[in-house]
Enzyme design. Structure first.
Site, PDB file in Angstrom:
ATOM      1  N   PRO A   9       0.801  -1.231   0.000  1.00  0.00           N
ATOM      2  CA  PRO A   9       0.000   0.000   0.000  1.00  0.00           C
ATOM      3  C   PRO A   9       0.831   1.277   0.000  1.00  0.00           C
ATOM      4  O   PRO A   9       1.872   1.358   0.645  1.00  0.00           O
ATOM      5  CB  PRO A   9      -0.808  -0.111   1.302  1.00  0.00           C
ATOM      6  N   ASN A  10       0.338   2.236  -0.757  1.00  0.00           N
ATOM      7  CA  ASN A  10       0.884   3.597  -0.866  1.00  0.00           C
ATOM      8  C   ASN A  10       2.154   3.691  -1.708  1.00  0.00           C
ATOM      9  O   ASN A  10       2.625   4.798  -1.976  1.00  0.00           O
ATOM     10  CB  ASN A  10       1.147   4.199   0.538  1.00  0.00           C
ATOM     11  N   ARG A  17       4.830  11.005  -2.482  1.00  0.00           N
ATOM     12  CA  ARG A  17       4.573  10.620  -1.090  1.00  0.00           C
ATOM     13  C   ARG A  17       5.808  10.917  -0.228  1.00  0.00           C
ATOM     14  O   ARG A  17       6.853  10.284  -0.411  1.00  0.00           O
ATOM     15  CB  ARG A  17       4.269   9.127  -1.053  1.00  0.00           C
ATOM     16  N   TYR A  22      11.010   9.075   1.458  1.00  0.00           N
ATOM     17  CA  TYR A  22      11.078   8.005   0.453  1.00  0.00           C
ATOM     18  C   TYR A  22      11.827   8.402  -0.818  1.00  0.00           C
ATOM     19  O   TYR A  22      12.018   7.570  -1.697  1.00  0.00           O
ATOM     20  CB  TYR A  22       9.660   7.540   0.103  1.00  0.00           C
ATOM     21  N   ASN A  73       8.167  -5.490  -1.000  1.00  0.00           N
ATOM     22  CA  ASN A  73       8.022  -4.353  -0.099  1.00  0.00           C
ATOM     23  C   ASN A  73       6.553  -4.320   0.285  1.00  0.00           C
ATOM     24  O   ASN A  73       5.710  -3.833  -0.470  1.00  0.00           O
ATOM     25  CB  ASN A  73       8.446  -3.037  -0.763  1.00  0.00           C
ATOM     26  N   ALA A  76       3.239  -0.951   4.945  1.00  0.00           N
ATOM     27  CA  ALA A  76       2.762  -1.022   6.331  1.00  0.00           C
ATOM     28  C   ALA A  76       2.334  -2.434   6.734  1.00  0.00           C
ATOM     29  O   ALA A  76       2.355  -2.768   7.926  1.00  0.00           O
ATOM     30  CB  ALA A  76       1.604  -0.046   6.519  1.00  0.00           C
ATOM     31  N   GLU A  97      13.023  -9.140   1.500  1.00  0.00           N
ATOM     32  CA  GLU A  97      12.223  -8.032   2.037  1.00  0.00           C
ATOM     33  C   GLU A  97      12.958  -6.728   1.772  1.00  0.00           C
ATOM     34  O   GLU A  97      14.153  -6.620   2.081  1.00  0.00           O
ATOM     35  CB  GLU A  97      12.041  -8.239   3.549  1.00  0.00           C
ATOM     36  N   HIS A  99      12.783  -2.362   1.989  1.00  0.00           N
ATOM     37  CA  HIS A  99      12.163  -1.098   2.391  1.00  0.00           C
ATOM     38  C   HIS A  99      13.010   0.042   1.857  1.00  0.00           C
ATOM     39  O   HIS A  99      14.245   0.026   2.025  1.00  0.00           O
ATOM     40  CB  HIS A  99      12.037  -0.994   3.915  1.00  0.00           C
ATOM     41  N   ARG A 106      13.316   4.853  12.270  1.00  0.00           N
ATOM     42  CA  ARG A 106      12.033   5.567  12.286  1.00  0.00           C
ATOM     43  C   ARG A 106      11.207   5.171  13.519  1.00  0.00           C
ATOM     44  O   ARG A 106      11.778   4.730  14.512  1.00  0.00           O
ATOM     45  CB  ARG A 106      11.297   5.299  10.967  1.00  0.00           C
TER      46      ARG A 106
HETATM   47  C1  DQA Z   1       8.234   1.169   3.723  1.00  0.00           C
HETATM   48  C2  DQA Z   1       8.351   1.374   5.234  1.00  0.00           C
HETATM   49  C3  DQA Z   1       7.015   1.083   5.914  1.00  0.00           C
HETATM   50  O1  DQA Z   1       7.139   1.291   7.322  1.00  0.00           O
HETATM   51  C4  DQA Z   1       5.954   2.010   5.380  1.00  0.00           C
HETATM   52  O2  DQA Z   1       4.693   1.688   5.969  1.00  0.00           O
HETATM   53  C5  DQA Z   1       5.869   2.006   3.902  1.00  0.00           C
HETATM   54  C6  DQA Z   1       7.114   1.992   3.140  1.00  0.00           C
HETATM   55  C7  DQA Z   1       9.537   1.558   3.004  1.00  0.00           C
HETATM   56  O3  DQA Z   1       9.666   1.175   1.837  1.00  0.00           O
HETATM   57  O4  DQA Z   1      10.382   2.246   3.561  1.00  0.00           O
HETATM   58  O5  DQA Z   1       4.795   2.085   3.326  1.00  0.00           O
HETATM   59  O6  DQA Z   1       7.985  -0.214   3.472  1.00  0.00           O
END
Ligand code: DQA
Length: 142
Positions: A9-10, A17, A22, A73, A76, A97, A99, A106
């Site tokens: 998501p997002n 964003r 990011y 990725n 959340a 995994e 990020h 964070r």
């Molecule tokens: C994320 C880190 C997560 O905590 C966050 O909710 C994201 C992006 C990252 O790529 O840094 O949506 O996965």
């Protein structure tokens, strides 16, 4: 071999964003970088993004059935979803995994991952270069 690069998501809103967190690279840039590295190392790559947890779980089932490696990725869901973990646990090929941000620098709720202990590798804080490293790793394991 096809590497599935799955984004939760997002992540489709990269570039607009929270660029301070990011970066300014867009989701299209992320896809292009993965395709570029895949070409260099001689694998196919299929890069996807969804805001639907059900769709993500379906994609993980697809990867499990196909025996495909996954670069994930989960956004959340990393910190919340036992369902995504249970789907990822079924993978036969390596899971990486990723990020974009350094989640460990964070908020404390981002420090726990339901995925890290079932992943072959974890990449944090390298922006979209983390995806490039992950695609290269699954194509040419250590
Ligand atoms: C994320 C880190 C997560 O905590 C966050 O909710 C994201 C992006 C990252 O790529 O840094 O949506 O996965």
């Amino acid at each position: 071999m096809t590497v599935l690069v799955l984004n939760g998501p997002n992540l489709g809103r990269l570039g607009v964003r929270e660029p301070a967190v990011y970066g300014t690279a867009t989701y299209a840039d992320l896809v292009a970088r993965c395709e570029q590295v895949a070409g260099e190392v001689g694998v196919d790559v299929d890069v996807r993004q969804t805001d639907s947890e059900a769709e993500m779980i379906g994609w993980l089932h697809e990867a499990a059935d196909a025996g495909s490696p996954v670069v994930l990725n989960a956004g959340a869901w990393t910190h919340t979803s036992i369902a995504v973990r249970d789907a990822a646990t079924q993978l036969a090929a390596p899971l990486v995994e990723v990020h974009l941000s350094n989640v460990h620098a964070r908020e404390s709720f981002r420090h726990r991952s339901y995925l890290s202990d079932i992943a072959a590798a974890v990449v944090v804080g390298m922006g979209i270069e983390g995806y490039a490293a992950a695609v290269r790793f699954v194509a040419q394991p250590l």
